[in-house]
Design a protein around this motif. Structure first.
Motif, PDB file in Angstrom:
ATOM      1  N   LYS A  56       0.846  -1.200   0.000  1.00  0.00           N
ATOM      2  CA  LYS A  56       0.000   0.000   0.000  1.00  0.00           C
ATOM      3  C   LYS A  56       0.878   1.245   0.000  1.00  0.00           C
ATOM      4  O   LYS A  56       1.835   1.326   0.784  1.00  0.00           O
ATOM      5  CB  LYS A  56      -0.876   0.007   1.248  1.00  0.00           C
ATOM      6  N   CYS A  57       0.551   2.210  -0.834  1.00  0.00           N
ATOM      7  CA  CYS A  57       1.295   3.477  -0.841  1.00  0.00           C
ATOM      8  C   CYS A  57       1.042   4.184   0.497  1.00  0.00           C
ATOM      9  O   CYS A  57      -0.114   4.393   0.872  1.00  0.00           O
ATOM     10  CB  CYS A  57       0.840   4.336  -2.016  1.00  0.00           C
ATOM     11  N   PRO A  58       2.108   4.577   1.229  1.00  0.00           N
ATOM     12  CA  PRO A  58       1.893   5.216   2.538  1.00  0.00           C
ATOM     13  C   PRO A  58       1.302   6.622   2.435  1.00  0.00           C
ATOM     14  O   PRO A  58       0.848   7.170   3.426  1.00  0.00           O
ATOM     15  CB  PRO A  58       3.302   5.257   3.137  1.00  0.00           C
ATOM     16  N   TYR A  59       1.305   7.203   1.229  1.00  0.00           N
ATOM     17  CA  TYR A  59       0.814   8.577   1.063  1.00  0.00           C
ATOM     18  C   TYR A  59      -0.664   8.638   0.667  1.00  0.00           C
ATOM     19  O   TYR A  59      -1.373   9.554   1.040  1.00  0.00           O
ATOM     20  CB  TYR A  59       1.666   9.321   0.024  1.00  0.00           C
ATOM     21  N   CYS A  60      -1.123   7.652  -0.133  1.00  0.00           N
ATOM     22  CA  CYS A  60      -2.531   7.702  -0.569  1.00  0.00           C
ATOM     23  C   CYS A  60      -3.317   6.443  -0.207  1.00  0.00           C
ATOM     24  O   CYS A  60      -4.540   6.418  -0.324  1.00  0.00           O
ATOM     25  CB  CYS A  60      -2.605   7.934  -2.084  1.00  0.00           C
ATOM     26  N   GLY A  61      -2.641   5.380   0.196  1.00  0.00           N
ATOM     27  CA  GLY A  61      -3.320   4.154   0.632  1.00  0.00           C
ATOM     28  C   GLY A  61      -3.702   3.209  -0.494  1.00  0.00           C
ATOM     29  O   GLY A  61      -4.257   2.142  -0.242  1.00  0.00           O
ATOM     30  N   TYR A  95       6.105   1.888  -7.915  1.00  0.00           N
ATOM     31  CA  TYR A  95       5.464   3.015  -8.606  1.00  0.00           C
ATOM     32  C   TYR A  95       4.052   3.139  -8.047  1.00  0.00           C
ATOM     33  O   TYR A  95       3.324   2.133  -7.995  1.00  0.00           O
ATOM     34  CB  TYR A  95       5.345   2.748 -10.111  1.00  0.00           C
ATOM     35  N   CYS A  96       3.653   4.323  -7.619  1.00  0.00           N
ATOM     36  CA  CYS A  96       2.256   4.525  -7.229  1.00  0.00           C
ATOM     37  C   CYS A  96       1.504   4.970  -8.484  1.00  0.00           C
ATOM     38  O   CYS A  96       1.834   6.001  -9.081  1.00  0.00           O
ATOM     39  CB  CYS A  96       2.133   5.586  -6.128  1.00  0.00           C
ATOM     40  N   LEU A  97       0.508   4.188  -8.890  1.00  0.00           N
ATOM     41  CA  LEU A  97      -0.192   4.476 -10.147  1.00  0.00           C
ATOM     42  C   LEU A  97      -1.434   5.353  -9.944  1.00  0.00           C
ATOM     43  O   LEU A  97      -2.177   5.596 -10.886  1.00  0.00           O
ATOM     44  CB  LEU A  97      -0.569   3.154 -10.838  1.00  0.00           C
ATOM     45  N   ASP A 100      -3.741  10.871  -8.544  1.00  0.00           N
ATOM     46  CA  ASP A 100      -3.960  11.958  -7.581  1.00  0.00           C
ATOM     47  C   ASP A 100      -2.908  11.976  -6.468  1.00  0.00           C
ATOM     48  O   ASP A 100      -2.885  12.882  -5.635  1.00  0.00           O
ATOM     49  CB  ASP A 100      -5.347  11.804  -6.928  1.00  0.00           C
ATOM     50  N   CYS A 101      -2.059  10.941  -6.428  1.00  0.00           N
ATOM     51  CA  CYS A 101      -1.052  10.855  -5.352  1.00  0.00           C
ATOM     52  C   CYS A 101       0.139  11.768  -5.672  1.00  0.00           C
ATOM     53  O   CYS A 101       0.614  11.794  -6.804  1.00  0.00           O
ATOM     54  CB  CYS A 101      -0.587   9.406  -5.200  1.00  0.00           C
ATOM     55  N   PRO A 102       0.619  12.517  -4.677  1.00  0.00           N
ATOM     56  CA  PRO A 102       1.757  13.411  -4.939  1.00  0.00           C
ATOM     57  C   PRO A 102       3.093  12.668  -5.106  1.00  0.00           C
ATOM     58  O   PRO A 102       4.090  13.274  -5.487  1.00  0.00           O
ATOM     59  CB  PRO A 102       1.790  14.313  -3.708  1.00  0.00           C
ATOM     60  N   HIS A 103       3.111  11.343  -4.798  1.00  0.00           N
ATOM     61  CA  HIS A 103       4.378  10.586  -4.883  1.00  0.00           C
ATOM     62  C   HIS A 103       4.312   9.550  -6.004  1.00  0.00           C
ATOM     63  O   HIS A 103       3.424   8.687  -6.011  1.00  0.00           O
ATOM     64  CB  HIS A 103       4.683   9.907  -3.552  1.00  0.00           C
ATOM     65  N   TYR A 104       5.256   9.663  -6.928  1.00  0.00           N
ATOM     66  CA  TYR A 104       5.289   8.752  -8.073  1.00  0.00           C
ATOM     67  C   TYR A 104       5.916   7.410  -7.675  1.00  0.00           C
ATOM     68  O   TYR A 104       5.484   6.345  -8.096  1.00  0.00           O
ATOM     69  CB  TYR A 104       6.095   9.416  -9.189  1.00  0.00           C
TER      70      TYR A 104
HETATM   71 ZN   LIG Z   1       0.304   6.982  -3.637  1.00  0.00          ZN
END
Ligand SMILES: [Zn+2]
Length: 272
Positions: A56-61, A95-97, A100-104
């Motif tokens: 899970k992306c820690p920034y957007c979940g 890679y966060c796909l 809307d997430c600020p982190h690629y």
């Molecule tokens: Zn993300």
């Protein structure tokens, strides 16, 4: 022939009775497994990696499964048989796909260590548990005998990171004085009686800071405290309807002190 058959059957029974256990799940959870353990410069290096390639992306979940790269992260862990133990974790970058997430790209989140930590959570708890009644210098020395490498300054940094979660609605608390800096400085520790987590650490043990704290926690109905009268006086002043009880440690201390007096009177001098 019968004898040989007996031993073959006995061996087969023993083999099915004693199955080798897999400790992976116990140590790091079902998603991480150990693939090698080596002795490297007088330390155990346990090599582990994640089983699924998903995180899970820690920034957007949002879950990600596309791996960008991998790298090795070294973390000190609790010692195995008092030998310094380090984890060599094969960490993925994903890679966060989510557009809307600020982190690629983000780093794999490890369930047993914080993002910038050099030690596992389990080891940090171990260090705090050992050093709570010692000076930082003494704790560093004791820990090195147990197989943990940490300086007294790093122990202090660990203490500085501790957060106390206050609860303004707490109804039952424990209050006790604690000595820090080799008994030269005293503080007042306040903890939740329900789960024993520390709520506050106040300066001094005369009751001045406790008085201010109680004024902001008027829902307190029960206080377990030591035998010191300064706390009792302050609690009576701020919360006159509050029930004050002696905590278990001090009740036991009273009991053993009194038993010792009784036993000294009853037994002849040569046995006391
Ligand atoms: Zn993300």
């Amino acid at each position: 022939m019968i004898l040989i058959l007996y031993f073959v059957l006995k061996k087969a029974t023993q083999m099915s009775k004693y199955k080798e256990l897999d400790y992976n799940k116990l140590l790091f959870g079902e998603n991480y497994f150990i693939y090698n353990v080596i002795n490297d410069n007088n330390r155990l290096l346990v090599k582990i990696k994640s089983r699924p390639h998903i995180c899970k992306c820690p920034y957007c979940g949002v879950e990600a499964s596309r791996v960008s790269s991998t790298y090795h992260r070294i973390l000190q862990d609790t010692p195995i048989h008092n030998e310094s133990t380090y984890l060599d974790v094969n960490v993925h970058k994903y890679y966060c796909l989510n557009i809307d997430c600020p982190h690629y790209i983000f780093d794999e989140v490890l369930p047993f260590a914080g993002a910038r930590e050099v030690r596992t959570d389990a080891l940090n708890i171990f260090i705090l548990g050992v050093s709570i009644f010692l000076s930082n210098e003494g704790a560093s020395h004791v820990l090195s005998l147990l197989g943990v490498n940490i300086s007294n300054k790093s122990i202090q940094r660990l203490y500085d990171c501790l957060e106390f979660k206050d609860d303004p609605n707490v109804e039952a608390i424990g209050v006790d004085d604690v000595a820090i800096k080799k008994g030269r400085t005293y503080c007042t520790a306040i903890y939740d009686l329900n789960d024993h987590h520390l709520i506050a650490l106040l300066e001094g043990r005369k009751g001045t800071e406790l008085k201010k704290w109680l004024k902001n926690h008027k829902k307190v109905r029960i206080v377990a405290r030591d035998r010191d009268t300064s706390y009792a006086k302050v609690i009576r002043e701020v919360l006159p309807n509050c029930t004050q009880v002696a905590d278990r440690f001090h009740l036991l201390q009273d009991l053993t002190d009194n038993l010792s007096i009784v036993l000294k009177k009853k037994f002849p001098k040569q046995y006391s």
